[in-house]
Write a protein that holds these residues in place. Structure first.
Motif, short mmCIF file in Angstrom:
data_model
loop_
_atom_site.label_atom_id
_atom_site.label_comp_id
_atom_site.label_asym_id
_atom_site.label_seq_id
_atom_site.Cartn_x
_atom_site.Cartn_y
_atom_site.Cartn_z
N GLU A 186 0.81 -1.21 0.00
CA GLU A 186 0.00 0.00 0.00
C GLU A 186 0.85 1.27 0.00
OE1 GLU A 186 -2.48 -0.03 3.39
OE2 GLU A 186 -0.85 0.10 4.87
N ARG A 187 2.13 1.13 0.35
CA ARG A 187 2.99 2.31 0.46
C ARG A 187 4.43 1.86 0.23
NH1 ARG A 187 2.80 7.38 3.37
NH2 ARG A 187 4.78 7.89 4.39
N TYR A 189 8.66 3.40 -0.10
CA TYR A 189 9.63 4.48 0.05
C TYR A 189 10.97 3.95 -0.42
CZ TYR A 189 12.76 7.96 2.01
OH TYR A 189 13.73 8.92 2.16
N THR A 206 5.43 -1.30 2.53
CA THR A 206 4.48 -1.59 3.59
C THR A 206 3.29 -2.29 2.95
OG1 THR A 206 5.15 0.38 4.82
CG2 THR A 206 3.04 -0.62 5.41
N SER A 312 9.33 7.18 -5.99
CA SER A 312 9.77 7.53 -4.64
C SER A 312 11.27 7.82 -4.61
CB SER A 312 9.43 6.40 -3.67
OG SER A 312 9.93 6.68 -2.39
N ALA A 318 7.63 9.17 0.10
CA ALA A 318 6.88 7.92 0.06
C ALA A 318 5.74 8.03 -0.95
CB ALA A 318 6.32 7.58 1.43
N THR A 320 2.01 6.29 -2.06
CA THR A 320 0.91 5.40 -1.70
C THR A 320 0.28 4.85 -2.97
OG1 THR A 320 0.46 6.64 0.32
CG2 THR A 320 -1.31 5.23 -0.51
#
Length: 325
Positions: A186-187, A189, A206, A312, A318, A320
């Motif tokens: 979902e995310r 970095y 993540t 990113s 980050a 999403t």
């Protein structure tokens, strides 16, 4: 089954060896006639003088070309009524990858994305341990894939506009594996650095499951050096493997009275060729009309995640990801 390989670079050689092992009727076409002839002589293939000739005489086209040539070649193969195997990364834009799937669907043929890491015995065994609940709920995954710059940094790989750079070309292996093992991200970095022909990147994913993944990828080592590794920690155990280690993947649990502290996986032959396993799965999917290991949605999801990681790394922020349909 008649298979035609397009391209005579390193992936063309790896796929030719695997197809030969699988006993298919093999042809090859490459703009490098000398290299195509060498490949054909070693793996009992015939050389096609041009792409149209190859398309007219095979059932499956195996695209082992530089990434920027994937879409055009795959679409020509689909129009000729051939099933398509295409090396990763599928394309340099999600829209191009979607167009390739659409072209194959319209022609009534199948497109197989070659994500070979899923067929490496150590990685496959580690995921099976996770699915069997051997380490409880997976929480933290760490993946490493670092080698030397391809061709010493002098080839198309070093041109991000044509290869996608180290994130899209190399890290994609582990991005796909992380999504396959832990579910959607979902995310993300990421940070990256480039010094001449050397590229290096790290990304943190993540996952929607609550798990996290750290991926390290680079064309940063001296010539000839290539290392990979996996560490996966769960709520009740740890899986780890390194290419520098002995073949068995090992699982570690908190020591309990009367139990072994370390348990090796069932025997895995170090001589098992993941390309044979991968392309054998393609043949089985075609002959038995069954799904392939990598679904279109998974291939596109890995590509979208790779582009988010690259964004990113470019911005230092980050990113999403949207919820996939």
């Amino acid at each position: 089954m008649r298979v035609g390989i397009v391209g005579s670079g390193s992936m063309g050689w790896a796929h030719a060896r695997a197809w030969h092992t699988l006993g298919v009727e093999l042809a090859v076409h490459s703009r490098n006639w000398e290299e195509a002839t060498r490949l054909a002589s070693l793996w009992d293939a015939r050389v096609s003088p041009d792409l149209d000739s190859l398309l007219a005489e095979v059932d499956v086209v195996d695209v082992c070309l530089p990434t920027f040539l994937h879409r055009e070649t795959a679409e020509r193969a689909a129009r000729a009524g051939c099933h398509v195997v295409c090396e990763k990364p599928l394309a340099l834009a999600v829209e191009d990858a979607e167009a390739m799937f659409a072209a194959c669907d319209a022609a009534g043929v199948r497109l197989f994305v070659a994500m070979v890491l899923r067929f490496f015995p150590q990685y496959r065994a580690a995921r099976e341990l996770v699915r069997a609940g051997q380490i409880g709920e997976p929480r933290v995954l760490r993946l490493k894939r670092v080698g030397s710059p391809p061709h010493g940094g002098t080839s198309w790989f070093g041109d991000e506009a044509r290869s996608g750079g180290v994130i899209l070309d190399l890290m994609l292996h582990d991005i796909d594996y992380a999504l396959w093992t832990l579910g959607e991200a979902e995310r993300v970095y990421a940070r990256s650095t480039t010094a001449g022909a050397h590229q290096y990147a790290q990304a943190v994913l993540t996952h929607r499951s609550g798990a996290s993944c750290l991926i390290e990828a680079g064309w940063a080592y001296p010539d000839g050096l290539f290392r990979t590794g996996i560490d996966l920690a769960g709520t009740s155990g740890l899986i780890e493997w390194s290419s520098d280690a002995a073949p068995p993947v090992q699982t570690f649990h908190p020591q309990k009275r009367g139990e072994q502290q370390a348990v090796a996986l069932p025997a895995v032959s170090p001589g098992t060729d993941p390309f044979v396993l991968e392309l054998g799965a393609v043949l089985a999917a075609l002959k038995e009309d069954r799904p392939f290991e990598v679904t279109p949605g998974e291939a596109l999801g890995a590509l979208r995640t790779a582009f988010a990681i690259r964004e990113s790394a470019r911005t230092g922020r980050a990113v999403t990801l949207g919820v996939e349909a």
